[in-house]
Motif scaffolding. Structure first.
Motif, PDB file in Angstrom:
ATOM      1  N   LYS A  48       0.813  -1.222   0.000  1.00 60.71           N
ATOM      2  CA  LYS A  48       0.000   0.000   0.000  1.00 60.71           C
ATOM      3  C   LYS A  48       0.841   1.264   0.000  1.00 60.71           C
ATOM      4  O   LYS A  48       0.313   2.359  -0.119  1.00 60.71           O
ATOM      5  N   SER A 135      -7.936  -0.991   3.957  1.00 64.13           N
ATOM      6  CA  SER A 135      -8.601  -0.934   2.663  1.00 64.13           C
ATOM      7  C   SER A 135      -7.565  -1.233   1.568  1.00 64.13           C
ATOM      8  O   SER A 135      -6.408  -0.824   1.681  1.00 64.13           O
ATOM      9  N   ASN A 137      -6.335  -0.269  -1.193  1.00 69.85           N
ATOM     10  CA  ASN A 137      -5.994   0.786  -2.159  1.00 69.85           C
ATOM     11  C   ASN A 137      -4.598   1.288  -1.834  1.00 69.85           C
ATOM     12  O   ASN A 137      -4.159   1.169  -0.693  1.00 69.85           O
ATOM     13  N   SER A 143     -10.876   4.058  -1.632  1.00 65.81           N
ATOM     14  CA  SER A 143     -10.992   2.635  -1.291  1.00 65.81           C
ATOM     15  C   SER A 143     -11.745   1.872  -2.379  1.00 65.81           C
ATOM     16  O   SER A 143     -12.645   2.415  -3.018  1.00 65.81           O
TER      17      SER A 143
HETATM   18 MG    MG Z   1      -8.045   3.126   4.057  1.00 66.64          MG
END
Ligand code: MG
Ligand code: TXA
Length: 319
Positions: A48, A135, A137, A143
């Motif tokens: 991420k 999340s 993303n 998200s």
């Molecule tokens: Mg998040």
């Protein structure tokens, strides 16, 4: 093997060997790994590009299993768990030593969530560890609310994407902690303040926002931002400022036939649940269509509308 699928036992095997699996939840898709395996947790942060000061939420399948990671459950938190789990709520609870500091960014509490999505609950019930899942993303971006959204952005970093269809709630979980005897909401989300107050029988405190809030370090203002600059306010007024631009409009319910390049209304019936479900994919669609500027309007500030307006505000700050 195809990276996107519905094979729960393959998802389990992947997590068991400390790989990363994207999991569907009713709020948004999560990027999951074994919360007790530091290597897996490290690869979540890396995938991420997330700063290590931003802690991860741990997911499990039922309240009986909280003692895997939680030292004790204060009564007020127990009542909320009974009322709203499985569901779009995360509780900040005192953590056991077994939860790596990496997961909680050194905080004494762990964010715990029991998601409602059936496929993910079935998976979580088969594991003897919780799943840490932010999340799915890249840090700071919108998200994902579908398996394809995850594949589009984190496809190279995830071993398997469990496809559970589009997320039914569409905004992240509401994060709740305790300060003394007071219930404090640290992030507005899929569970509304009204619903919480119905159960707690007391007024909850709101402590959302900003990067200087040490209790919810991830609530940076520039979260949930599309790549295209986004402005929120009165659309008619804003349109005057962007004449000649390729404008994308996100309205609450109004259907428009004007000069915008792209228009999405979040809910033609004016339903806040439907609007929340559609919000992130609307922002993404704007990015995918490479328009110049997004103009959006706030929705009524009640129920799920508060979470929608919070995300719209954050989407617009980075622009
Ligand atoms: Mg998040
Ligand atoms: O709906 C959701 O909550 C989704 C799904 C996948 O469960 N997850 C999610 O995770 O939104 P993430 O990492 O994108 O956002 C979690 C937020 C961050 O802002 C983080 O700072 C905060 O929760 N958080 C996690 N653990 C915390 C803790 N112990 N104390 C304070 N804040 C915490």
């Amino acid at each position: 093997m195809n990276k996107i699928g519905q094979d729960i036992s393959f998802a389990k095997q992947t997590l068991d060997r400390e790989g990363l699996v994207a999991i569907p939840t009713e709020t948004v898709y999560g990027l999951g790994g074994n919360a007790f395996a530091e290597e897996a947790v490290l690869s979540i942060f890396k995938a991420k590009n997330r700063p290590s000061f931003d802690p991860l939420i741990c997911h499990t399948s039922s309240m009986d299993r909280l003692d895997l990671m939680v030292r004790h459950l204060p009564n007020a938190m127990f009542d909320l768990g009974k009322a709203f789990w499985p569901g779009p709520m995360t509780l900040l609870l005192p953590k056991k030593l077994i939860v790596p500091d990496l997961v909680t960014s050194g905080l004494p509490t762990v964010g715990v969530r029991i998601p409602r999505h059936e496929m993910t609950r079935e998976l979580l019930a088969q594991l003897d560890y919780p799943v840490a899942a932010p999340s799915a993303n890249p840090f700071g971006y919108i998200s994902p609310t579908s398996a394809q959204h995850v594949a589009d952005q984190l496809g190279d970093h995830v071993d398997y994407i469990l496809d559970g269809g589009s997320s039914q709630v569409g905004v992240e979980s509401t994060i709740i902690g305790l300060s003394g005897d007071h219930i404090v909401v640290h992030r507005l989300g899929g569970l509304s303040l009204e619903e919480i107050e119905d159960v707690s029988k007391s007024k909850v405190q709101l402590q959302v926002n900003n990067s200087s809030n040490p209790v919810a370090p991830g609530m940076l203002k520039s979260h949930y931002a599309p790549k295209v600059p986004c402005h929120v306010g009165n659309i008619e007024e804003l349109l005057k400022d962007f004449e000649g631009k390729k404008v994308g409009i996100i309205s609450f319910k109004e259907d428009r036939t004007d000069s915008s390049a792209l228009h999405i209304s979040l809910s033609k019936q004016g339903n806040l649940q439907e609007a929340a479900k559609n919000l992130f994919s609307a922002l993404r669609t704007m990015d995918y269509n490479s328009i110049d500027v997004i103009l959006a309007e706030f929705v009524p500030d009640q129920g799920l509308g508060r979470a929608i307006n919070d995300r719209l505000r954050r989407a617009s700050v980075a622009s």
